[in-house]
Design a protein around this motif. Structure first.
Motif, mmCIF file in Angstrom:
data_model
loop_
_atom_site.group_PDB
_atom_site.id
_atom_site.type_symbol
_atom_site.label_atom_id
_atom_site.label_comp_id
_atom_site.label_asym_id
_atom_site.label_seq_id
_atom_site.Cartn_x
_atom_site.Cartn_y
_atom_site.Cartn_z
ATOM 1 N N ASP A 277 -58.057 10.128 15.716
ATOM 2 C CA ASP A 277 -59.287 9.657 15.071
ATOM 3 C C ASP A 277 -60.530 10.357 15.598
ATOM 4 O O ASP A 277 -61.649 10.001 15.198
ATOM 5 C CB ASP A 277 -59.430 8.145 15.268
ATOM 6 N N GLY A 278 -60.352 11.342 16.475
ATOM 7 C CA GLY A 278 -61.507 12.031 17.046
ATOM 8 C C GLY A 278 -62.306 11.171 18.002
ATOM 9 O O GLY A 278 -63.525 11.345 18.135
ATOM 10 N N GLU A 279 -61.632 10.249 18.699
ATOM 11 C CA GLU A 279 -62.307 9.302 19.589
ATOM 12 C C GLU A 279 -61.746 9.373 21.008
ATOM 13 O O GLU A 279 -61.596 8.352 21.674
ATOM 14 C CB GLU A 279 -62.165 7.878 19.042
ATOM 15 N N VAL A 280 -61.449 10.551 21.495
ATOM 16 C CA VAL A 280 -60.967 10.701 22.870
ATOM 17 C C VAL A 280 -62.119 10.419 23.838
ATOM 18 O O VAL A 280 -63.233 10.924 23.665
ATOM 19 C CB VAL A 280 -60.414 12.127 23.103
ATOM 20 N N GLU A 281 -61.860 9.609 24.845
ATOM 21 C CA GLU A 281 -62.885 9.302 25.845
ATOM 22 C C GLU A 281 -63.040 10.493 26.793
ATOM 23 O O GLU A 281 -62.053 11.001 27.331
ATOM 24 C CB GLU A 281 -62.510 8.040 26.620
ATOM 25 N N ILE A 282 -64.280 10.912 27.005
ATOM 26 C CA ILE A 282 -64.572 12.110 27.799
ATOM 27 C C ILE A 282 -65.048 11.690 29.187
ATOM 28 O O ILE A 282 -65.902 10.804 29.322
ATOM 29 C CB ILE A 282 -65.643 12.972 27.102
ATOM 30 N N TYR A 283 -64.504 12.346 30.193
ATOM 31 C CA TYR A 283 -64.871 12.052 31.584
ATOM 32 C C TYR A 283 -65.267 13.332 32.324
ATOM 33 O O TYR A 283 -64.975 13.485 33.504
ATOM 34 C CB TYR A 283 -63.713 11.358 32.300
ATOM 35 N N ASP A 284 -65.916 14.238 31.623
ATOM 36 C CA ASP A 284 -66.501 15.443 32.212
ATOM 37 C C ASP A 284 -67.911 15.591 31.684
ATOM 38 O O ASP A 284 -68.174 15.308 30.505
ATOM 39 C CB ASP A 284 -65.686 16.695 31.861
ATOM 40 N N THR A 285 -68.831 16.040 32.516
ATOM 41 C CA THR A 285 -70.185 16.310 32.051
ATOM 42 C C THR A 285 -70.195 17.602 31.237
ATOM 43 O O THR A 285 -69.248 18.391 31.278
ATOM 44 C CB THR A 285 -71.146 16.438 33.237
ATOM 45 N N CYS A 286 -71.277 17.814 30.515
ATOM 46 C CA CYS A 286 -71.407 19.050 29.737
ATOM 47 C C CYS A 286 -71.445 20.270 30.653
ATOM 48 O O CYS A 286 -70.875 21.319 30.321
ATOM 49 C CB CYS A 286 -72.677 18.992 28.885
ATOM 50 N N ASP A 287 -72.091 20.130 31.804
ATOM 51 C CA ASP A 287 -72.137 21.248 32.754
ATOM 52 C C ASP A 287 -70.741 21.585 33.264
ATOM 53 O O ASP A 287 -70.410 22.767 33.454
ATOM 54 C CB ASP A 287 -73.056 20.900 33.933
ATOM 55 N N GLU A 288 -69.912 20.567 33.488
ATOM 56 C CA GLU A 288 -68.547 20.815 33.966
ATOM 57 C C GLU A 288 -67.721 21.534 32.898
ATOM 58 O O GLU A 288 -66.944 22.441 33.199
ATOM 59 C CB GLU A 288 -67.892 19.493 34.345
#
Length: 311
Positions: free
Chosen positions: A181-192
């Motif tokens: 569904d395109g709803e994966v929870e993200i646990y990295d910052t954009c910089d990472e």
């Protein structure tokens, strides 16, 4: 006695009258099929054959064991999952699948973007795709390989004790929680994520075009693409949440998370801290304004959270 007159021109030829010249007729005659009046005889004319007899239709392969009028027994979400898994297997392209199901691209696009067990049940793609997969099953074709769910992969109780003896996992068959569904929870910052992309592309064996295709495969819609311009724009930003709305951010996170799991690597300390800072994953929406009191200043911590500092 008359005088002889010399002629210096070409020798004269005897003229023939029109009656002596042979008459050439441009009209083609068909003796067996014309009567005395020059008109075709309908009775003696050769019979006209239908075009279908000149170009026989190709034989259609039909499975006697499958009834195409059978009712649809799966909901819309199940059909969407089957379509995405089938297209991700690479057996057919999207346009080839649409032709095989006899559906148009607009109906397919509307159906694939919907969510819900009954959303799209009136769309032609719903029933056409169901019968397509049932016909394949009746024909004895193999099912699309199911992708492994990874919800409990990082649980130490589920993991084998010796990671070195683990069989390598094909990350193209991995399915993260919420990926459909395109709803994966993200646990990295954009910089990472920017750091991971830069390190990945520094390897001369990794081509940018191939990398863009691989991260696009993590998006819910098989027709979605990631352009190089979007990648360049995302890489130029700076900040923990700078670019959190970008498609590159989401797709690249899914790609590197699958890569981490496929290689059997454990979570970093920063990753564990991000899970504590963002229990439901990093916010991917544009942040609004903040109201602060006098004597305080607003800043963003290393996890991307907005914080107030008293001067």
């Amino acid at each position: 006695m008359g005088k002889c007159i010399k002629s210096y021109g070409p020798p004269l030829r005897a003229q023939t009258s029109n009656a002596q010249r042979p008459v050439k007729s441009s009209k083609k005659t068909h003796e067996p099929f014309e009567n005395l009046n020059g008109e075709e005889s309908k009775e003696n004319a050769p019979p006209k054959l239908p075009i279908s007899s000149m170009y026989p239709a190709p034989e259609e392969k039909q499975d006697d064991e499958y009834d195409s009028d059978s009712p649809v027994t799966e909901d819309c979400d199940a059909i969407r999952r089957k379509i995405k898994a089938f297209l991700n297997s690479g057996e057919m392209k999207v346009t080839e699948f649409q032709r095989a199901c006899h559906i148009n691209s607009s109906s397919y696009q509307r159906f694939i973007k919907l969510k819900g067990p009954s959303s799209g049940d009136a769309n032609q793609t719903y029933s056409a795709a169901f019968h397509f997969f049932e016909r394949r099953k009746a024909g004895g074709k193999k099912e699309v390989p199911s992708r492994k769910r990874l919800s409990n992969f990082d649980d130490p109780k589920v993991q084998p004790k010796k990671k070195k003896t683990m069989e390598p996992i094909n990350r193209s068959l991995l399915l993260l929680d919420g990926e459909e569904d395109g709803e994966v929870e993200i646990y990295d910052t954009c910089d990472e994520i920017r750091r991971k992309i830069a390190a990945h592309l520094r390897d001369p064996t990794n081509v940018q075009a191939q990398f863009l295709r691989e991260i696009a495969a993590c998006l819910p819609d098989p027709d979605m693409k990631v352009q190089s311009s979007s990648l360049n724009t995302f890489q130029k930003k700076k900040g923990p949440l700078a670019g959190n709305e970008s498609r590159v951010y989401y797709a690249a996170y899914c790609y590197f998370e699958k890569k981490r799991i496929a290689e059997g690597k454990s979570k970093t300390q920063m990753r564990l801290e991000m899970e504590d800072a963002w229990p439901s994953g990093v916010d991917r929406k544009r942040q609004g304004g903040f109201i602060v009191t006098a004597g305080t200043s607003l800043y963003t911590d290393k996890y991307g959270r907005a914080r107030c500092h008293v001067r």
